[in-house]
Design a protein around this motif. Structure first.
Motif, PDB file in Angstrom:
ATOM      1  N   UNK A   1       0.814  -1.224   0.000  1.00  0.00           N
ATOM      2  CA  UNK A   1       0.000   0.000   0.000  1.00  0.00           C
ATOM      3  C   UNK A   1       0.840   1.264   0.000  1.00  0.00           C
ATOM      4  N   UNK A   2       2.042   1.213   0.592  1.00  0.00           N
ATOM      5  CA  UNK A   2       2.965   2.344   0.547  1.00  0.00           C
ATOM      6  C   UNK A   2       4.182   1.922  -0.278  1.00  0.00           C
ATOM      7  N   UNK A   3       4.184   2.329  -1.527  1.00  0.00           N
ATOM      8  CA  UNK A   3       5.205   1.829  -2.450  1.00  0.00           C
ATOM      9  C   UNK A   3       6.492   2.636  -2.419  1.00  0.00           C
ATOM     10  N   UNK A   4       6.388   3.905  -2.074  1.00  0.00           N
ATOM     11  CA  UNK A   4       7.616   4.690  -2.050  1.00  0.00           C
ATOM     12  C   UNK A   4       7.361   6.143  -1.731  1.00  0.00           C
ATOM     13  N   UNK A   5       8.459   6.852  -1.517  1.00  0.00           N
ATOM     14  CA  UNK A   5       8.386   8.268  -1.152  1.00  0.00           C
ATOM     15  C   UNK A   5       9.440   9.045  -1.926  1.00  0.00           C
ATOM     16  N   UNK A   6       9.011  10.155  -2.494  1.00  0.00           N
ATOM     17  CA  UNK A   6       9.896  11.064  -3.234  1.00  0.00           C
ATOM     18  C   UNK A   6      10.007  12.356  -2.438  1.00  0.00           C
ATOM     19  N   UNK A   7      11.229  12.835  -2.268  1.00  0.00           N
ATOM     20  CA  UNK A   7      11.442  14.106  -1.572  1.00  0.00           C
ATOM     21  C   UNK A   7      12.241  15.031  -2.487  1.00  0.00           C
ATOM     22  N   UNK A   8      11.705  16.212  -2.721  1.00  0.00           N
ATOM     23  CA  UNK A   8      12.371  17.227  -3.545  1.00  0.00           C
ATOM     24  C   UNK A   8      12.922  18.336  -2.654  1.00  0.00           C
ATOM     25  N   UNK A   9      14.135  18.770  -2.938  1.00  0.00           N
ATOM     26  CA  UNK A   9      14.727  19.852  -2.158  1.00  0.00           C
ATOM     27  C   UNK A   9      14.422  21.182  -2.826  1.00  0.00           C
ATOM     28  N   UNK A  10      13.616  21.987  -2.159  1.00  0.00           N
ATOM     29  CA  UNK A  10      13.259  23.320  -2.631  1.00  0.00           C
ATOM     30  C   UNK A  10      14.166  24.333  -1.933  1.00  0.00           C
ATOM     31  N   UNK A  11      13.626  25.460  -1.546  1.00  0.00           N
ATOM     32  CA  UNK A  11      14.424  26.505  -0.902  1.00  0.00           C
ATOM     33  C   UNK A  11      13.506  27.578  -0.340  1.00  0.00           C
ATOM     34  N   UNK A  12      14.016  28.318   0.623  1.00  0.00           N
ATOM     35  CA  UNK A  12      13.318  29.492   1.125  1.00  0.00           C
ATOM     36  C   UNK A  12      13.054  30.498   0.005  1.00  0.00           C
ATOM     37  N   UNK A  13      13.853  30.421  -1.061  1.00  0.00           N
ATOM     38  CA  UNK A  13      13.683  31.332  -2.200  1.00  0.00           C
ATOM     39  C   UNK A  13      12.330  31.138  -2.889  1.00  0.00           C
ATOM     40  N   UNK A  14      11.693  29.997  -2.702  1.00  0.00           N
ATOM     41  CA  UNK A  14      10.376  29.778  -3.302  1.00  0.00           C
ATOM     42  C   UNK A  14       9.287  30.552  -2.580  1.00  0.00           C
ATOM     43  N   UNK A  15       9.575  30.971  -1.341  1.00  0.00           N
ATOM     44  CA  UNK A  15       8.548  31.635  -0.523  1.00  0.00           C
ATOM     45  C   UNK A  15       8.825  33.109  -0.290  1.00  0.00           C
ATOM     46  N   UNK A  16      10.102  33.499  -0.312  1.00  0.00           N
ATOM     47  CA  UNK A  16      10.495  34.874   0.016  1.00  0.00           C
ATOM     48  C   UNK A  16      11.462  35.374  -1.049  1.00  0.00           C
ATOM     49  N   UNK A  17      11.287  36.624  -1.480  1.00  0.00           N
ATOM     50  CA  UNK A  17      12.158  37.172  -2.508  1.00  0.00           C
ATOM     51  C   UNK A  17      13.478  37.680  -1.964  1.00  0.00           C
ATOM     52  N   UNK A  18      14.570  37.331  -2.652  1.00  0.00           N
ATOM     53  CA  UNK A  18      15.903  37.836  -2.342  1.00  0.00           C
ATOM     54  C   UNK A  18      16.472  38.454  -3.611  1.00  0.00           C
ATOM     55  N   UNK A  19      16.837  39.734  -3.606  1.00  0.00           N
ATOM     56  CA  UNK A  19      17.385  40.353  -4.810  1.00  0.00           C
ATOM     57  C   UNK A  19      18.582  39.587  -5.345  1.00  0.00           C
ATOM     58  N   UNK A  20      18.602  39.394  -6.659  1.00  0.00           N
ATOM     59  CA  UNK A  20      19.726  38.744  -7.308  1.00  0.00           C
ATOM     60  C   UNK A  20      19.574  37.252  -7.515  1.00  0.00           C
ATOM     61  N   UNK A  21      18.383  36.726  -7.258  1.00  0.00           N
ATOM     62  CA  UNK A  21      18.179  35.279  -7.409  1.00  0.00           C
ATOM     63  C   UNK A  21      16.907  34.987  -8.212  1.00  0.00           C
ATOM     64  N   UNK A  22      16.636  35.765  -9.237  1.00  0.00           N
ATOM     65  CA  UNK A  22      15.351  35.674  -9.942  1.00  0.00           C
ATOM     66  C   UNK A  22      15.103  34.287 -10.533  1.00  0.00           C
ATOM     67  N   UNK A  23      16.044  33.778 -11.313  1.00  0.00           N
ATOM     68  CA  UNK A  23      15.836  32.493 -11.980  1.00  0.00           C
ATOM     69  C   UNK A  23      15.878  31.340 -10.983  1.00  0.00           C
ATOM     70  N   UNK A  24      16.716  31.453  -9.980  1.00  0.00           N
ATOM     71  CA  UNK A  24      16.807  30.417  -8.950  1.00  0.00           C
ATOM     72  C   UNK A  24      15.479  30.300  -8.210  1.00  0.00           C
ATOM     73  N   UNK A  25      14.903  31.446  -7.839  1.00  0.00           N
ATOM     74  CA  UNK A  25      13.610  31.447  -7.160  1.00  0.00           C
ATOM     75  C   UNK A  25      12.520  30.862  -8.047  1.00  0.00           C
ATOM     76  N   UNK A  26      12.570  31.189  -9.344  1.00  0.00           N
ATOM     77  CA  UNK A  26      11.593  30.642 -10.286  1.00  0.00           C
ATOM     78  C   UNK A  26      11.669  29.122 -10.311  1.00  0.00           C
ATOM     79  N   UNK A  27      12.881  28.594 -10.353  1.00  0.00           N
ATOM     80  CA  UNK A  27      13.053  27.143 -10.395  1.00  0.00           C
ATOM     81  C   UNK A  27      12.554  26.493  -9.113  1.00  0.00           C
ATOM     82  N   UNK A  28      12.876  27.089  -7.968  1.00  0.00           N
ATOM     83  CA  UNK A  28      12.462  26.495  -6.698  1.00  0.00           C
ATOM     84  C   UNK A  28      10.950  26.566  -6.515  1.00  0.00           C
TER      85      UNK A  28
END
Length: 251
Positions: free
Chosen positions: A125-152
């Motif tokens: 019933x539980x076949x597996x688990x996937x974990x992706x590493x995101x970043x605080x950049x996905x939730x809060x803006x930091x100047x100079x990281x536009x594309x990185x934040x987009x990816x996260x």
């Protein structure tokens, strides 16, 4: 060695890095067999097998999965490989954006796809688990990281999508979003800064706990999300940032 369900195997992309290496060591201590997929070779205690490959290529994920099933049932997959894309939206170079998206976002997409295919063929019933590493950049803006934040941000949307698509198949997918963590990437940014001391102080001020996080802080949360103890959790983003997103800056 033939694959048996008595052994649990996990692929960790970016396994040669600070966070990926810590994840590998933590999982091995918990009894997992670990395959690292990276352009570099991980520390000896961080993986059972090292696959040298680029996460931007689907074939590299397929090879890592093949090596994993030789060690045990592939029930875990961690997409941790990353590429730092520096620059504001009007100044970052096209080549850097494309390479960053290939690694940071498409690498996660291809990894999740390979994991879902392999885990879908397993029993239980539980076949597996996937974990992706995101970043605080996905939730809060930091100047100079536009594309990185987009990816996260894309990683977190993809995490919810994978969770929704495979929840009925017994495959879970969650994300971990680190904040300020001791890593090669951040060490390089400090080394290249015009005033490293000032930058380090500014970063530290963002974290209410008053310290940098460690790769082990992240690894412990990843290990929890891979374990059966988190079996009722899917489609979530767990922040590991010392309270940086719950307390307003300057308080």
């Amino acid at each position: 060695m033939s694959s048996t369900d008595t052994e649990r195997a996990c692929v960790v992309t970016g396994g040669a890095g600070s966070i990926g290496g810590a994840i590998g060591r933590c999982l091995r201590a918990d009894g997992w067999r670990v395959v690292s997929l990276d352009l570099g070779v991980p520390a000896r205690d961080a993986a059972d097998v090292a696959v040298l490959g680029d996460v931007a290529a689907p074939a590299a994920h397929a090879e890592a999965a093949e090596r994993a099933v030789e060690l045990g049932a592939l029930r875990g997959w961690v997409n941790c490989a990353g590429y730092n894309i520096l620059g504001s939206v009007d100044e970052v170079e096209e080549a850097a954006v494309r390479r960053g998206i290939d690694v940071d976002l498409l690498g996660v997409f291809f990894g999740a796809a390979e994991a879902a295919r392999r885990m879908g063929a397993l029993d239980g019933p539980q076949r597996g688990s996937i974990v992706n590493i995101s970043s605080i950049h996905a939730a809060v803006g930091f100047p100079g990281f536009a594309a990185y934040a987009m990816a996260k941000g894309g990683i977190e949307a993809l995490t919810r999508q994978v969770a929704a698509e495979y929840v009925a198949s017994g495959i879970r997918c969650n994300a971990v979003a680190p904040g300020l963590i001791e890593s090669e990437m951040n060490a390089q940014l400090l080394a290249e800064a015009s005033d490293p001391d000032a930058l380090q102080a500014a970063w530290a001020a963002l974290t209410p706990m008053g310290r940098w996080g460690t790769p082990d802080d992240v690894a412990a949360v990843v290990a929890f999300l891979l374990d059966g103890a988190s079996g009722y959790i899917t489609g979530e983003v767990l922040a590991v940032n010392g309270g940086a997103t719950v307390l307003a800056r300057g308080r």
